[in-house]
Design a protein around this motif. Structure first.
Motif, PDB file in Angstrom:
ATOM      1  N   ASP A 154     -41.008 -13.843 -80.944  1.00 40.47           N
ATOM      2  CA  ASP A 154     -40.253 -15.090 -80.912  1.00 40.47           C
ATOM      3  C   ASP A 154     -38.776 -14.849 -81.203  1.00 40.47           C
ATOM      4  N   ALA A 155     -38.535 -14.060 -82.242  1.00 40.39           N
ATOM      5  CA  ALA A 155     -37.154 -13.869 -82.693  1.00 40.39           C
ATOM      6  C   ALA A 155     -36.313 -13.137 -81.654  1.00 40.39           C
ATOM      7  N   VAL A 156     -36.958 -12.243 -80.928  1.00 43.77           N
ATOM      8  CA  VAL A 156     -36.209 -11.402 -80.001  1.00 43.77           C
ATOM      9  C   VAL A 156     -36.263 -11.949 -78.577  1.00 43.77           C
ATOM     10  N   GLY A 157     -37.180 -12.889 -78.366  1.00 47.58           N
ATOM     11  CA  GLY A 157     -37.252 -13.494 -77.044  1.00 47.58           C
ATOM     12  C   GLY A 157     -38.068 -12.718 -76.031  1.00 47.58           C
ATOM     13  N   VAL A 158     -39.106 -12.037 -76.519  1.00 45.94           N
ATOM     14  CA  VAL A 158     -40.038 -11.364 -75.608  1.00 45.94           C
ATOM     15  C   VAL A 158     -41.446 -11.826 -75.966  1.00 45.94           C
ATOM     16  N   THR A 159     -42.451 -11.275 -75.293  1.00 44.25           N
ATOM     17  CA  THR A 159     -43.816 -11.631 -75.643  1.00 44.25           C
ATOM     18  C   THR A 159     -44.368 -10.650 -76.685  1.00 44.25           C
ATOM     19  N   ALA A 160     -45.403 -11.087 -77.366  1.00 43.85           N
ATOM     20  CA  ALA A 160     -45.989 -10.258 -78.417  1.00 43.85           C
ATOM     21  C   ALA A 160     -46.513  -8.945 -77.842  1.00 43.85           C
ATOM     22  N   ALA A 161     -47.003  -8.984 -76.615  1.00 40.40           N
ATOM     23  CA  ALA A 161     -47.520  -7.774 -75.991  1.00 40.40           C
ATOM     24  C   ALA A 161     -46.432  -6.719 -75.855  1.00 40.40           C
ATOM     25  N   VAL A 162     -45.249  -7.157 -75.514  1.00 40.75           N
ATOM     26  CA  VAL A 162     -44.134  -6.219 -75.387  1.00 40.75           C
ATOM     27  C   VAL A 162     -43.831  -5.566 -76.731  1.00 40.75           C
ATOM     28  N   VAL A 163     -43.818  -6.376 -77.766  1.00 36.83           N
ATOM     29  CA  VAL A 163     -43.544  -5.845 -79.103  1.00 36.83           C
ATOM     30  C   VAL A 163     -44.576  -4.776 -79.468  1.00 36.83           C
ATOM     31  N   ARG A 164     -45.828  -5.104 -79.287  1.00 35.58           N
ATOM     32  CA  ARG A 164     -46.868  -4.140 -79.650  1.00 35.58           C
ATOM     33  C   ARG A 164     -46.772  -2.881 -78.807  1.00 35.58           C
ATOM     34  N   LYS A 165     -46.501  -3.088 -77.544  1.00 36.76           N
ATOM     35  CA  LYS A 165     -46.380  -1.932 -76.666  1.00 36.76           C
ATOM     36  C   LYS A 165     -45.199  -1.052 -77.089  1.00 36.76           C
ATOM     37  N   ASP A 166     -44.099  -1.682 -77.407  1.00 31.02           N
ATOM     38  CA  ASP A 166     -42.940  -0.920 -77.873  1.00 31.02           C
ATOM     39  C   ASP A 166     -43.310  -0.069 -79.081  1.00 31.02           C
ATOM     40  N   PHE A 167     -43.995  -0.682 -80.029  1.00 26.91           N
ATOM     41  CA  PHE A 167     -44.314   0.044 -81.256  1.00 26.91           C
ATOM     42  C   PHE A 167     -45.329   1.149 -80.996  1.00 26.91           C
ATOM     43  N   SER A 168     -46.268   0.875 -80.142  1.00 28.60           N
ATOM     44  CA  SER A 168     -47.252   1.916 -79.859  1.00 28.60           C
ATOM     45  C   SER A 168     -46.562   3.057 -79.102  1.00 28.60           C
ATOM     46  N   LEU A 169     -45.557   2.703 -78.321  1.00 28.80           N
ATOM     47  CA  LEU A 169     -44.816   3.721 -77.565  1.00 28.80           C
ATOM     48  C   LEU A 169     -44.105   4.690 -78.497  1.00 28.80           C
ATOM     49  N   ILE A 170     -43.570   4.166 -79.571  1.00 29.27           N
ATOM     50  CA  ILE A 170     -42.864   5.040 -80.499  1.00 29.27           C
ATOM     51  C   ILE A 170     -43.755   5.409 -81.682  1.00 29.27           C
ATOM     52  N   ASN A 171     -45.038   5.172 -81.507  1.00 30.77           N
ATOM     53  CA  ASN A 171     -46.022   5.624 -82.501  1.00 30.77           C
ATOM     54  C   ASN A 171     -45.853   5.040 -83.890  1.00 30.77           C
ATOM     55  N   VAL A 172     -45.512   3.772 -83.972  1.00 27.69           N
ATOM     56  CA  VAL A 172     -45.532   3.198 -85.321  1.00 27.69           C
ATOM     57  C   VAL A 172     -46.711   2.226 -85.379  1.00 27.69           C
ATOM     58  N   PRO A 173     -47.582   2.464 -86.327  1.00 24.51           N
ATOM     59  CA  PRO A 173     -48.833   1.716 -86.398  1.00 24.51           C
ATOM     60  C   PRO A 173     -48.708   0.434 -87.199  1.00 24.51           C
ATOM     61  N   GLY A 174     -49.513  -0.541 -86.845  1.00 28.04           N
ATOM     62  CA  GLY A 174     -49.621  -1.762 -87.629  1.00 28.04           C
ATOM     63  C   GLY A 174     -51.013  -1.854 -88.221  1.00 28.04           C
ATOM     64  N   ASN A 175     -51.281  -2.957 -88.875  1.00 26.79           N
ATOM     65  CA  ASN A 175     -52.625  -3.155 -89.416  1.00 26.79           C
ATOM     66  C   ASN A 175     -53.335  -4.230 -88.622  1.00 26.79           C
ATOM     67  N   LYS A 176     -54.533  -3.949 -88.248  1.00 26.70           N
ATOM     68  CA  LYS A 176     -55.269  -4.840 -87.352  1.00 26.70           C
ATOM     69  C   LYS A 176     -55.218  -6.284 -87.816  1.00 26.70           C
ATOM     70  N   ARG A 177     -55.163  -6.474 -89.076  1.00 26.38           N
ATOM     71  CA  ARG A 177     -55.151  -7.843 -89.567  1.00 26.38           C
ATOM     72  C   ARG A 177     -53.798  -8.251 -90.152  1.00 26.38           C
ATOM     73  N   GLY A 178     -53.134  -7.309 -90.786  1.00 31.64           N
ATOM     74  CA  GLY A 178     -51.950  -7.682 -91.559  1.00 31.64           C
ATOM     75  C   GLY A 178     -50.622  -7.475 -90.864  1.00 31.64           C
ATOM     76  N   GLY A 179     -50.667  -7.208 -89.575  1.00 28.88           N
ATOM     77  CA  GLY A 179     -49.409  -7.005 -88.871  1.00 28.88           C
ATOM     78  C   GLY A 179     -48.722  -5.712 -89.275  1.00 28.88           C
TER      79      GLY A 179
END
Lengths: 246, 246
Positions: free
Chosen positions: B40-65
DNA sequence: TAGATTGTTAATCGATTAACAATC
DNA sequence: TAGATTGTTAATCGATTAACAATC
């Protein structure tokens, strides 16, 4: 009605660039131009140029390229000849003041007809009349202004943005570091308050520049060290070039 | 070496935007963030955000973001923590002077350490020392400057551009209306004088805005008239929305 | 004619979106 | 467990590029 084509932003940008180049060529006495020439000047390939023109139905000559005069006219027809390109400037601080005296605008037929500020008396003299921001709406309506430049401090950005929309502004060039968006998922076709926004985020551009350079420098040093670099799964140690943007 | 990914310009831009948002969230006392929020803050979709992070190998938590602190660090690691973001400003006219006092830069750790001009004595005082442009090269070398802002008049643009490259500048934020490119088909990896350029063409942005609004207005009026509009071959009179950019 | 250029079609590429399994 | 969110894969979309026929 074959005149209706999908004109996306990057296409429009290219068309405007073509127009600028044509104007210069014309002033140099040129009569015709090849897709090749335009491509070089605008930084795209000749195929893109030809495709753009075929998209908007402006024909060239198989051998003689495009006639500059008719091409210019056709482009103007598609983009819409704008007699009046008057804009207002909201926020007359340092950036705003600099823009008021920006001579480049005149060349494009763009004129800043008024500045607005919370404290008009603080603004630097520049030939452009400065009004209190409370008069924005009436001025915009009275003079049928469609485009505004937003150059207020970050804290005031969203409030002033809303005020501009309320006043009837349809397009905003945003120099604020706040990334503005038209209110919640505004659907351009249906929303009466829809506004086209162009964000110019100077700080962000500079930061990106630093990072791009940094990343590139790291890639180069890896290359010099002879380190094997991975490209999406395959190994390569020669072609560092594919690793980044463009 | 799994740390090497293709980082194109738009990805870098998004990463920097994420960083900015994270900084703000952090200052508000937040600890975790969801792909949703960042999107929301950056003006893209959540899928893009997750993809970006997975691309640079930074992990999130399945439940806690994502944890804001570790995410910030990971981003800094990928982008490269820039201790020193010193830039020089070439061309101290109105735009240049305005940039010298642009307070936004400080927030990002960017500092204009010197200005250069043909006539330093004409420049407006602003706390930044102004030198004659002849001293550019020595200054840049002495202080290891990599990035410069170009804000000279159109006529001087290419010459000063070359001078900056010669001086060793690696990245340029170009406020000139001349669309600069690195010299002839420069191959980033091999060219020692390669330079990353970011063009900020204010006049062009404004012109585009006028045309986009104009095109949109015409589309609307066609809609109101009930005229049948053609979309790439098929007929439609309801969905004007697909006719343009985004 | 030969050569050069347009205009269009098909192929490629990359980026975005959709969908959903994995899992906290 | 149920619900929510990540992370990844496949599908879609659009834009760019390549190729080449048409033709001046």
């Amino acid at each position: 009605m074959p005149g209706s084509i999908e004109l996306n932003k990057s296409l429009v940008t290219r068309l405007v660039k073509y127009q600028r180049v044509l104007r210069k060529l014309k002033s140099l006495g040129f009569v015709q131009v090849f897709s090749n020439n335009l491509a070089d000047a605008v930084g795209v390939t000749a195929a893109v140029v030809r495709k753009d023109f075929s998209l908007i139905n402006v024909p060239g000559n198989k051998r003689g390229g495009y006639n500059i005069d008719t091409l210019t006219q056709d482009l103007a027809g598609v983009l819409g000849t704008q007699g009046d390109k008057s804009v207002v400037l909201v926020g007359c601080g340092r950036i705003g003041s600099a823009l008021m005296s920006y001579t480049e605008f005149a060349k494009e037929g763009i004129r800043i007809v008024a500045g607005f500020d919370l404290h008009p008396e603080h603004a630097r003299a520049s030939g452009v009349p400065i009004h209190p921001i409370t008069e924005l709406a009436s001025f915009v309506r009275e003079h049928n202004i469609e485009v505004g430049i937003l150059a207020v401090p970050e804290g005031a950005a969203t409030a002033v943005f809303e005020a501009m929309i309320d006043a009837g502004i349809r397009g905003i060039l945003n120099f604020t570091s706040v990334e503005l968006k038209c209110h919640g998922n505004c659907d351009r076709s249906k929303c009466p308050r829809h506004c086209t926004i162009s964000n110019v985020n100077i700080g962000l551009e500079l930061e990106n520049l630093f990072y791009l350079i940094n990343i590139e420098t790291r890639a180069r040093s890896r290359l010099q060290l002879g380190e094997v670099v991975m490209f999406g799964g395959s190994l390569a140690d020669t072609d560092i070039d594919t690793e980044e943007d463009e």
